[in-house]
Design a protein around this motif. Structure first.
Motif, mmCIF file in Angstrom:
data_model
loop_
_atom_site.group_PDB
_atom_site.id
_atom_site.type_symbol
_atom_site.label_atom_id
_atom_site.label_comp_id
_atom_site.label_asym_id
_atom_site.label_seq_id
_atom_site.Cartn_x
_atom_site.Cartn_y
_atom_site.Cartn_z
ATOM 1 N N MET A 188 0.833 -1.202 0.000
ATOM 2 C CA MET A 188 0.000 0.000 0.000
ATOM 3 C C MET A 188 0.867 1.251 0.000
ATOM 4 O O MET A 188 0.564 2.234 -0.679
ATOM 5 N N ARG A 189 1.947 1.222 0.758
ATOM 6 C CA ARG A 189 2.887 2.348 0.768
ATOM 7 C C ARG A 189 3.473 2.555 -0.631
ATOM 8 O O ARG A 189 3.553 3.688 -1.132
ATOM 9 N N ASP B 136 0.844 3.905 -3.006
ATOM 10 C CA ASP B 136 0.604 5.322 -2.731
ATOM 11 C C ASP B 136 1.688 6.191 -3.345
ATOM 12 O O ASP B 136 1.413 7.222 -3.975
ATOM 13 N N GLU B 137 2.942 5.786 -3.177
ATOM 14 C CA GLU B 137 4.055 6.547 -3.752
ATOM 15 C C GLU B 137 3.958 6.595 -5.275
ATOM 16 O O GLU B 137 4.154 7.646 -5.897
ATOM 17 N N MET C 83 -7.612 2.076 -0.094
ATOM 18 C CA MET C 83 -6.896 3.341 0.024
ATOM 19 C C MET C 83 -7.685 4.519 -0.549
ATOM 20 O O MET C 83 -7.280 5.662 -0.415
ATOM 21 N N LEU D 244 -8.189 5.128 -3.776
ATOM 22 C CA LEU D 244 -7.523 5.640 -4.967
ATOM 23 C C LEU D 244 -8.372 5.381 -6.201
ATOM 24 O O LEU D 244 -8.865 4.279 -6.417
ATOM 25 N N THR E 69 -7.196 11.733 1.582
ATOM 26 C CA THR E 69 -6.034 10.961 1.156
ATOM 27 C C THR E 69 -5.710 9.900 2.199
ATOM 28 O O THR E 69 -6.186 9.944 3.336
ATOM 29 N N TYR E 70 -4.868 8.976 1.791
ATOM 30 C CA TYR E 70 -4.445 7.832 2.612
ATOM 31 C C TYR E 70 -3.132 8.170 3.299
ATOM 32 O O TYR E 70 -2.224 8.732 2.679
ATOM 33 N N TYR F 176 -6.890 7.883 7.359
ATOM 34 C CA TYR F 176 -7.361 8.735 6.275
ATOM 35 C C TYR F 176 -7.368 10.187 6.760
ATOM 36 O O TYR F 176 -7.682 10.469 7.919
ATOM 37 N N TRP G 66 -1.581 17.203 -1.319
ATOM 38 C CA TRP G 66 -1.276 15.836 -0.866
ATOM 39 C C TRP G 66 0.130 15.433 -1.266
ATOM 40 O O TRP G 66 0.864 14.831 -0.475
ATOM 41 N N LYS H 97 2.998 14.576 1.550
ATOM 42 C CA LYS H 97 3.565 13.228 1.672
ATOM 43 C C LYS H 97 5.077 13.227 1.495
ATOM 44 O O LYS H 97 5.790 12.525 2.221
#
Length: 283
Positions: free
Chosen positions: A40-41, A44-45, A81, A83, A123-124, A133, A218, A222
Motif C-alpha cells: 500500500m505504501r 501510494d508513492e 486506500m 484511490l 487521502t491515505y 485517512y 497531498w 507526503k
C-alpha cells in the motif's frame, strides 16, 4: 490516545480535542499484513507519480518491481486506500443509488477572492503498522488549509466535522468543490451545504485535475512529511500532520502566491475585500 474513564472529559469531547471522528473510536479495523502495508505504501508513492494508473497498470508496475501480486489484490488495496485513476474521457459509471451527483462549477470561473470557492478531498496516510485517512478543506484562491481531520474509517463523519470547523472559523463559502466520493455525495454532507446556501460542485468522475490544488497539497504533504516518518500511533500521525499544516499555512513559501505563505495571503485578501470588518484571527 482516548481515555474512556477520564474523570472530566467525555469520549466525544476527547475526540473533538484530538480532531478525530467519534465513530473512529468505536471502530475496530481489520488489520492488514506487513506485506500488504508495504504494498500500500508503494502503491501510494507510485500513484502520486502516475495518477492515471488503473488496477491493471499498477499490477504490471508492481510485478516489474518483482512483487508477486495479482489484479484482485491490487484492486482491493487501491479501493481500501480510496484511490481512483484519472481518465482521458468522462467515466460513465453511475453514482450510488440515492446519491446525487452535482455539476462541476469551477470550469472557466475566475476565483478572485477568499471563500469564493473551497475544495475538499481525502487521502491515505501510511503508518508503520496500519493506515489512516486525512480530509482537508482548502480555500481555492489562497490555497490555505482551513480545517482537517484524521479518521481510521471512510465514513462521512470526519469530513463533516472538518467542514463544520472551517465554517465556524471562516464562514461558509459560495461554492464547495469535491470529487464524487461517497462521503461527499452523502445526504449528510450535501444537506449541510445546502442548508448554508452553499453551491455544490463535483469533479467529473476520475478527473483529479478538476481538484488539482488539493492533489498538489497531498503530494507536498507526503514528500515533505508523511514519507519521512513511520508513525506508530494515531496521536503521532495527528501531531505530525498538525505541525506540517501549521508550517504550510504560515511559513512555507508558495510559488503561486509570490513566495508568500497561504495564511498571509488569505488574511491580506480578506482585509482588502472587507476593510471595514474585523478579521477573526485564527491560529
Amino acid at each position: 490516545m482516548i481515555e474512556p474513564a477520564h474523570p472530566v472529559l467525555s469520549i466525544g469531547k476527547q475526540c473533538t480535542l484530538l480532531s478525530i471522528a467519534r465513530s473512529s473510536f468505536y471502530y475496530t479495523p481489520k488489520g492488514e499484513t506487513e506485506i500488504n502495508l508495504a504494498l500500500m505504501r508503494r502503491i501510494d508513492e507510485q500513484f502520486l507519480e502516475t495518477p492515471f494508473f488503473g488496477v491493471r497498470q499498477m499490477t504490471w508496475h508492481l510485478r516489474n518491481e518483482a512483487h508477486l501480486i495479482n489484479e484482485k489484490r491490487v484492486r482491493r488495496l487501491m479501493r481500501l486506500m480510496g484511490l481512483m485513476p484519472i481518465y482521458q474521457k468522462p467515466n460513465t459509471s453511475r453514482p450510488a443509488k440515492g446519491h446525487k451527483i452535482w455539476p462541476y462549477l469551477l470550469k472557466g470561473l475566475r476565483v478572485e477572492r477568499p471563500n469564493q470557492a473551497w475544495a475538499a478531498d481525502i487521502t491515505y496516510l501510511p503508518m508503520r503498522r496500519g493506515f489512516l485517512y486525512l480530509v482537508a478543506i482548502m480555500d481555492w484562491h489562497t490555497r490555505k488549509v482551513l480545517a482537517w481531520r484524521i479518521s481510521n474509517t471512510l465514513e462521512a463523519d470526519f469530513c463533516i466535522e472538518a467542514l463544520n470547523e472551517a465554517v465556524h472559523k471562516f464562514g461558509p463559502p459560495e461554492i464547495m468543490n469535491t470529487d464524487q466520493g461517497s462521503q461527499f455525495t452523502s445526504f449528510a454532507w450535501t444537506d449541510r451545504l445546502r442548508r448554508m446556501g452553499v453551491r455544490i460542485s463535483m469533479d467529473g468522475k476520475g478527473r483529479f485535475l478538476d481538484n488539482i490544488f488539493v492533489e498538489r497539497l497531498w503530494r507536498t504533504l507526503k514528500y515533505e512529511c508523511v514519507y519521512l516518518h513511520a508513525w506508530e500511533t494515531g496521536s503521532q500521525a495527528r501531531a505530525g500532520v498538525r505541525d506540517w499544516m501549521e508550517f504550510y499555512n504560515h511559513r512555507r513559501p508558495h510559488s503561486a502566491l509570490g513566495g508568500k505563505p497561504p495564511a498571509v495571503i488569505y488574511r491580506q485578501r480578506i482585509e482588502q475585500n472587507q476593510p471595514d470588518q474585523q478579521v477573526q484571527r485564527v491560529a
